[in-house]
Design a protein around this motif. Structure first.
Motif, PDB file in Angstrom:
ATOM      1  N   LYS A 106       7.910   7.420  13.656  1.00  0.00           N
ATOM      2  CA  LYS A 106       7.418   6.243  14.372  1.00  0.00           C
ATOM      3  C   LYS A 106       5.904   6.376  14.574  1.00  0.00           C
ATOM      4  CE  LYS A 106      11.286   4.421  14.211  1.00  0.00           C
ATOM      5  NZ  LYS A 106      11.474   3.404  13.197  1.00  0.00           N
ATOM      6  N   SER A 107       5.203   6.363  13.437  1.00  0.00           N
ATOM      7  CA  SER A 107       3.745   6.436  13.401  1.00  0.00           C
ATOM      8  C   SER A 107       3.249   5.212  12.631  1.00  0.00           C
ATOM      9  CB  SER A 107       3.297   7.706  12.681  1.00  0.00           C
ATOM     10  OG  SER A 107       3.779   8.848  13.337  1.00  0.00           O
ATOM     11  N   ILE A 108       2.093   4.724  13.012  1.00  0.00           N
ATOM     12  CA  ILE A 108       1.520   3.530  12.390  1.00  0.00           C
ATOM     13  C   ILE A 108       0.043   3.785  12.111  1.00  0.00           C
ATOM     14  CG2 ILE A 108       0.953   1.085  12.693  1.00  0.00           C
ATOM     15  CD1 ILE A 108       3.240   0.832  14.598  1.00  0.00           C
ATOM     16  N   ILE A 109      -0.404   3.288  10.953  1.00  0.00           N
ATOM     17  CA  ILE A 109      -1.811   3.315  10.604  1.00  0.00           C
ATOM     18  C   ILE A 109      -2.210   1.882  10.290  1.00  0.00           C
ATOM     19  CG2 ILE A 109      -3.559   4.298   9.097  1.00  0.00           C
ATOM     20  CD1 ILE A 109      -1.647   6.313  10.688  1.00  0.00           C
ATOM     21  N   VAL A 110      -3.214   1.362  10.977  1.00  0.00           N
ATOM     22  CA  VAL A 110      -3.675  -0.002  10.720  1.00  0.00           C
ATOM     23  C   VAL A 110      -5.176  -0.009  10.458  1.00  0.00           C
ATOM     24  CG1 VAL A 110      -1.835  -1.095  12.070  1.00  0.00           C
ATOM     25  CG2 VAL A 110      -4.040  -0.598  13.154  1.00  0.00           C
ATOM     26  N   ILE A 111      -5.601  -1.058   9.772  1.00  0.00           N
ATOM     27  CA  ILE A 111      -7.021  -1.262   9.497  1.00  0.00           C
ATOM     28  C   ILE A 111      -7.419  -2.576  10.163  1.00  0.00           C
ATOM     29  CG2 ILE A 111      -8.734  -1.613   7.687  1.00  0.00           C
ATOM     30  CD1 ILE A 111      -6.684  -0.162   5.795  1.00  0.00           C
ATOM     31  N   VAL A 112      -8.539  -2.562  10.868  1.00  0.00           N
ATOM     32  CA  VAL A 112      -9.071  -3.754  11.523  1.00  0.00           C
ATOM     33  C   VAL A 112     -10.474  -3.990  10.979  1.00  0.00           C
ATOM     34  CG1 VAL A 112      -9.745  -4.807  13.719  1.00  0.00           C
ATOM     35  CG2 VAL A 112      -7.725  -3.340  13.616  1.00  0.00           C
TER      36      VAL A 112
ATOM     37  N   SER B 246      -2.635   6.116  -0.808  1.00  0.00           N
ATOM     38  CA  SER B 246      -3.954   6.360  -0.227  1.00  0.00           C
ATOM     39  C   SER B 246      -3.891   6.834   1.223  1.00  0.00           C
ATOM     40  CB  SER B 246      -4.796   5.088  -0.302  1.00  0.00           C
ATOM     41  OG  SER B 246      -4.174   4.060   0.427  1.00  0.00           O
ATOM     42  N   LEU B 247      -2.725   6.789   1.844  1.00  0.00           N
ATOM     43  CA  LEU B 247      -2.623   7.129   3.269  1.00  0.00           C
ATOM     44  C   LEU B 247      -3.209   8.495   3.633  1.00  0.00           C
ATOM     45  CD1 LEU B 247       0.800   5.760   4.532  1.00  0.00           C
ATOM     46  CD2 LEU B 247      -1.455   5.233   5.420  1.00  0.00           C
ATOM     47  N   PRO B 248      -2.835   9.574   2.961  1.00  0.00           N
ATOM     48  CA  PRO B 248      -3.389  10.870   3.385  1.00  0.00           C
ATOM     49  C   PRO B 248      -4.916  10.915   3.350  1.00  0.00           C
ATOM     50  CG  PRO B 248      -1.514  11.204   1.946  1.00  0.00           C
ATOM     51  CD  PRO B 248      -1.839   9.741   1.905  1.00  0.00           C
TER      52      PRO B 248
ATOM     53  N   GLY C  99     -11.811 -10.804  21.579  1.00  0.00           N
ATOM     54  CA  GLY C  99     -12.718 -10.878  20.432  1.00  0.00           C
ATOM     55  C   GLY C  99     -12.352  -9.936  19.307  1.00  0.00           C
ATOM     56  N   CYS C 100     -11.069  -9.712  19.090  1.00  0.00           N
ATOM     57  CA  CYS C 100     -10.640  -8.816  18.017  1.00  0.00           C
ATOM     58  C   CYS C 100     -11.185  -9.325  16.691  1.00  0.00           C
ATOM     59  CB  CYS C 100      -9.122  -8.730  17.966  1.00  0.00           C
ATOM     60  SG  CYS C 100      -8.541  -7.625  16.661  1.00  0.00           S
ATOM     61  N   PRO C 101     -11.880  -8.475  15.952  1.00  0.00           N
ATOM     62  CA  PRO C 101     -12.491  -8.899  14.697  1.00  0.00           C
ATOM     63  C   PRO C 101     -11.481  -9.448  13.693  1.00  0.00           C
ATOM     64  CG  PRO C 101     -13.249  -6.710  15.332  1.00  0.00           C
ATOM     65  CD  PRO C 101     -12.146  -7.089  16.264  1.00  0.00           C
ATOM     66  N   SER C 102     -10.420  -8.743  13.424  1.00  0.00           N
ATOM     67  CA  SER C 102      -9.363  -9.220  12.528  1.00  0.00           C
ATOM     68  C   SER C 102      -8.034  -8.720  13.077  1.00  0.00           C
ATOM     69  CB  SER C 102      -9.561  -8.719  11.092  1.00  0.00           C
ATOM     70  OG  SER C 102      -9.139  -7.377  10.958  1.00  0.00           O
ATOM     71  N   ALA C 103      -6.963  -9.317  12.624  1.00  0.00           N
ATOM     72  CA  ALA C 103      -5.652  -8.809  13.008  1.00  0.00           C
ATOM     73  C   ALA C 103      -5.452  -7.445  12.350  1.00  0.00           C
ATOM     74  CB  ALA C 103      -4.564  -9.775  12.561  1.00  0.00           C
ATOM     75  N   PRO C 104      -4.722  -6.545  12.978  1.00  0.00           N
ATOM     76  CA  PRO C 104      -4.450  -5.245  12.349  1.00  0.00           C
ATOM     77  C   PRO C 104      -3.630  -5.424  11.073  1.00  0.00           C
ATOM     78  CG  PRO C 104      -3.823  -5.241  14.674  1.00  0.00           C
ATOM     79  CD  PRO C 104      -4.140  -6.645  14.313  1.00  0.00           C
ATOM     80  N   PHE C 105      -3.959  -4.657  10.052  1.00  0.00           N
ATOM     81  CA  PHE C 105      -3.227  -4.683   8.786  1.00  0.00           C
ATOM     82  C   PHE C 105      -2.659  -3.290   8.561  1.00  0.00           C
ATOM     83  CE2 PHE C 105      -2.404  -4.493   4.314  1.00  0.00           C
ATOM     84  CZ  PHE C 105      -2.143  -5.794   3.916  1.00  0.00           C
ATOM     85  N   ALA C 106      -1.348  -3.178   8.487  1.00  0.00           N
ATOM     86  CA  ALA C 106      -0.694  -1.877   8.322  1.00  0.00           C
ATOM     87  C   ALA C 106      -0.666  -1.480   6.846  1.00  0.00           C
ATOM     88  CB  ALA C 106       0.718  -1.916   8.877  1.00  0.00           C
ATOM     89  N   VAL C 107      -1.141  -0.284   6.568  1.00  0.00           N
ATOM     90  CA  VAL C 107      -1.078   0.239   5.207  1.00  0.00           C
ATOM     91  C   VAL C 107       0.387   0.451   4.861  1.00  0.00           C
ATOM     92  CG1 VAL C 107      -1.757   2.127   3.695  1.00  0.00           C
ATOM     93  CG2 VAL C 107      -3.336   1.301   5.434  1.00  0.00           C
TER      94      VAL C 107
END
Length: 142
Positions: free
Chosen positions: A133-139, A105-107, A88-96
């Protein structure tokens, strides 16, 4: 690290908490959602050291080690999303940084997930993450 934030989308701007991100792609992706999760993960400095050791042996080996490390980080991201929400993932992850989103806007955005304290992620002046090798995503969430 996972953080929660309010979300609003106006035109091509997505406001996540108190951070506005101008991006048509991100705005389309998050349209219709009322809140979001910001997920930060890293393979850590050991992955960076491994890649450098491989590069020292051979540029081709370094390239392969870098690509494999990226694939592992991406897979870990999807595993975290699966663990949190299952089918039931709300949305796919979106990588900034993807599509038309810039990394300025990342920091500010990443304070929501608090990776500085929890994960040790820092930024260069060009907003590149360290460890690399770091990732930031928005769901997006309803």
């Amino acid at each position: 690290a996972v953080g929660e934030a309010s979300l609003s989308v106006y035109g091509n701007t997505a406001r996540i908490g108190d951070v506005g991100i101008d991006s048509a792609a991100l705005s389309r992706h998050l349209s219709g959602y009322k809140s979001c999760s910001v997920i930060a993960l890293t393979l850590g400095t050991s992955a960076d050291r491994f890649i450098k050791r491989c590069e020292a042996q051979s540029p081709a080996l370094g390239f392969v080690a870098d690509a494999i490390s990226s694939a592992i980080a991406d897979s870990a991201c999807y595993a975290i999303v699966e663990e949190l929400w299952g089918e039931g993932c709300p949305s796919a992850p979106f990588a900034v940084g993807y599509a038309d989103t810039d990394t300025d806007s990342l920091p500010h955005l990443l304070k929501i997930a608090d990776p500085f304290r929890r994960l040790g992620i820092t930024f260069t002046d060009a907003h590149l993450m360290i460890p690399t090798k770091s990732i930031i995503v928005i769901v997006g969430k309803m």
